[in-house]
Design a protein around this motif. Structure first.
Motif, mmCIF file in Angstrom:
data_model
loop_
_atom_site.group_PDB
_atom_site.id
_atom_site.type_symbol
_atom_site.label_atom_id
_atom_site.label_comp_id
_atom_site.label_asym_id
_atom_site.label_seq_id
_atom_site.Cartn_x
_atom_site.Cartn_y
_atom_site.Cartn_z
ATOM 1 N N ARG A 1 5.481 1.065 -17.054
ATOM 2 C CA ARG A 1 4.168 1.721 -17.058
ATOM 3 C C ARG A 1 3.398 1.375 -15.802
ATOM 4 N NH1 ARG A 1 0.914 1.040 -22.207
ATOM 5 N NH2 ARG A 1 -0.235 2.708 -21.164
ATOM 6 N N ARG A 2 3.914 0.439 -15.025
ATOM 7 C CA ARG A 2 3.280 0.020 -13.768
ATOM 8 C C ARG A 2 4.348 0.082 -12.683
ATOM 9 N NH1 ARG A 2 -1.522 -3.937 -14.405
ATOM 10 N NH2 ARG A 2 -1.481 -3.339 -12.249
ATOM 11 N N PRO A 3 4.553 1.243 -12.092
ATOM 12 C CA PRO A 3 5.645 1.415 -11.121
ATOM 13 C C PRO A 3 5.606 0.425 -9.960
ATOM 14 C CG PRO A 3 4.694 3.529 -11.713
ATOM 15 C CD PRO A 3 3.825 2.488 -12.332
ATOM 16 N N ALA A 4 4.438 0.069 -9.478
ATOM 17 C CA ALA A 4 4.363 -0.871 -8.355
ATOM 18 C C ALA A 4 4.894 -2.242 -8.765
ATOM 19 C CB ALA A 4 2.933 -0.981 -7.834
ATOM 20 N N VAL A 5 4.588 -2.652 -9.988
ATOM 21 C CA VAL A 5 5.068 -3.955 -10.476
ATOM 22 C C VAL A 5 6.583 -3.917 -10.654
ATOM 23 C CG1 VAL A 5 4.940 -5.611 -12.378
ATOM 24 C CG2 VAL A 5 2.854 -4.512 -11.539
ATOM 25 N N ALA A 6 7.094 -2.825 -11.187
ATOM 26 C CA ALA A 6 8.542 -2.691 -11.368
ATOM 27 C C ALA A 6 9.256 -2.696 -10.013
ATOM 28 C CB ALA A 6 8.862 -1.413 -12.137
ATOM 29 N N ALA B 1 11.916 -5.546 -8.674
ATOM 30 C CA ALA B 1 13.253 -5.173 -8.200
ATOM 31 C C ALA B 1 13.483 -5.657 -6.771
ATOM 32 C CB ALA B 1 13.438 -3.656 -8.294
ATOM 33 N N LEU B 2 12.469 -5.536 -5.915
ATOM 34 C CA LEU B 2 12.581 -5.992 -4.531
ATOM 35 C C LEU B 2 12.860 -7.495 -4.482
ATOM 36 C CD1 LEU B 2 12.229 -5.325 -1.461
ATOM 37 C CD2 LEU B 2 9.812 -5.878 -1.770
ATOM 38 N N LEU B 3 12.135 -8.275 -5.268
ATOM 39 C CA LEU B 3 12.347 -9.721 -5.289
ATOM 40 C C LEU B 3 13.722 -10.078 -5.840
ATOM 41 C CD1 LEU B 3 8.871 -11.037 -6.500
ATOM 42 C CD2 LEU B 3 9.789 -11.025 -4.176
ATOM 43 N N ALA C 1 11.031 3.946 4.545
ATOM 44 C CA ALA C 1 9.716 4.497 4.896
ATOM 45 C C ALA C 1 8.622 3.883 4.032
ATOM 46 C CB ALA C 1 9.733 6.019 4.737
ATOM 47 N N THR C 2 8.880 3.731 2.759
ATOM 48 C CA THR C 2 7.891 3.137 1.860
ATOM 49 C C THR C 2 7.614 1.692 2.239
ATOM 50 O OG1 THR C 2 8.559 4.595 0.055
ATOM 51 C CG2 THR C 2 7.379 2.575 -0.557
ATOM 52 N N LEU C 3 8.666 0.924 2.503
ATOM 53 C CA LEU C 3 8.472 -0.479 2.865
ATOM 54 C C LEU C 3 7.746 -0.619 4.198
ATOM 55 C CD1 LEU C 3 11.866 -1.930 1.631
ATOM 56 C CD2 LEU C 3 9.614 -2.181 0.554
ATOM 57 N N ARG C 4 8.048 0.270 5.152
ATOM 58 C CA ARG C 4 7.312 0.251 6.430
ATOM 59 C C ARG C 4 5.841 0.586 6.206
ATOM 60 N NH1 ARG C 4 12.142 2.429 8.520
ATOM 61 N NH2 ARG C 4 11.363 4.544 8.265
ATOM 62 N N LYS C 5 5.574 1.514 5.311
ATOM 63 C CA LYS C 5 4.196 1.889 5.007
ATOM 64 C C LYS C 5 3.446 0.709 4.391
ATOM 65 C CE LYS C 5 3.652 5.934 3.106
ATOM 66 N NZ LYS C 5 3.544 7.028 2.105
ATOM 67 N N VAL C 6 4.087 0.009 3.462
ATOM 68 C CA VAL C 6 3.472 -1.158 2.848
ATOM 69 C C VAL C 6 3.217 -2.226 3.908
ATOM 70 C CG1 VAL C 6 3.858 -3.070 1.226
ATOM 71 C CG2 VAL C 6 4.422 -0.723 0.544
ATOM 72 N N LEU C 7 4.215 -2.493 4.739
ATOM 73 C CA LEU C 7 4.072 -3.492 5.786
ATOM 74 C C LEU C 7 2.976 -3.119 6.776
ATOM 75 C CD1 LEU C 7 5.189 -6.151 6.840
ATOM 76 C CD2 LEU C 7 6.817 -4.845 8.190
#
Length: 157
Positions: A8-13, A17-19, A138-144
């Motif tokens: 229900r919280r895509p950013a947390v999921a 997963a990244l960690l 692209a998403t990770l670059r955007k976050v960074l």
């Protein structure tokens, strides 16, 4: 809110997963590099940055490889004692040192690179379509690149 399911919280999921992927893949890549060419992954990371950027200040190197000042100093000392890099006084600032990859360091880096790249391809590239990988990058670059998350820029003197 803390009891919500990660789905229900895509950013947390995504964060979880990244960690988990990082925790699983880094030791595998480290073991593979050590076995194939005798280089720990941390050494490879330092050689990668120095090969790409050329000589840099210790503080800038620490930011690039995301290590504490103490840890980068120890790592540089290990690499220097193995002849893989050199340390010189910074001509622009006598208080700091410049670190540069040596010829032997460049040779060892180039020997290790195919193992490193192949390890990433087998563990990550084989699990996703090229478009998925491009979107992930692209998403990770955007976050960074987000203003409050970007690593500090090296100071110019």
């Amino acid at each position: 809110m803390l009891n919500e399911q990660p789905s229900r919280r895509p950013a947390v999921a995504a964060w979880a997963a990244l960690l988990q992927v990082h925790a699983a893949l880094v030791p595998e890549l480290d073991a593979e590099l050590r076995k194939a060419c005798g280089l720990p992954l941390t050494w490879y990371d330092v050689l990668l940055e120095l090969d790409a950027a050329g000589p840099m200040r210790m503080s800038d190197l620490g930011e690039k490889v995301v290590l504490s000042r103490t840890r980068v100093s120890r790592l540089v000392a290990e690499l220097e004692s193995n002849g893989l890099l050199s340390r010189e006084t910074n001509p622009d600032d006598g208080r700091s040192a410049l670190v540069a990859i040596s010829d032997l360091g460049r040779q060892r880096f180039r020997e290790a690179a195919p193992h490193y790249l192949d390890g990433i391809e087998r563990r990550l590239g084989a699990q996703a379509e090229p478009g998925e990988l491009e979107a992930m990058a692209a998403t990770l670059r955007k976050v960074l690149g987000a203003t409050d998350l970007a690593p500090p820029r090296p100071r110019r003197r």
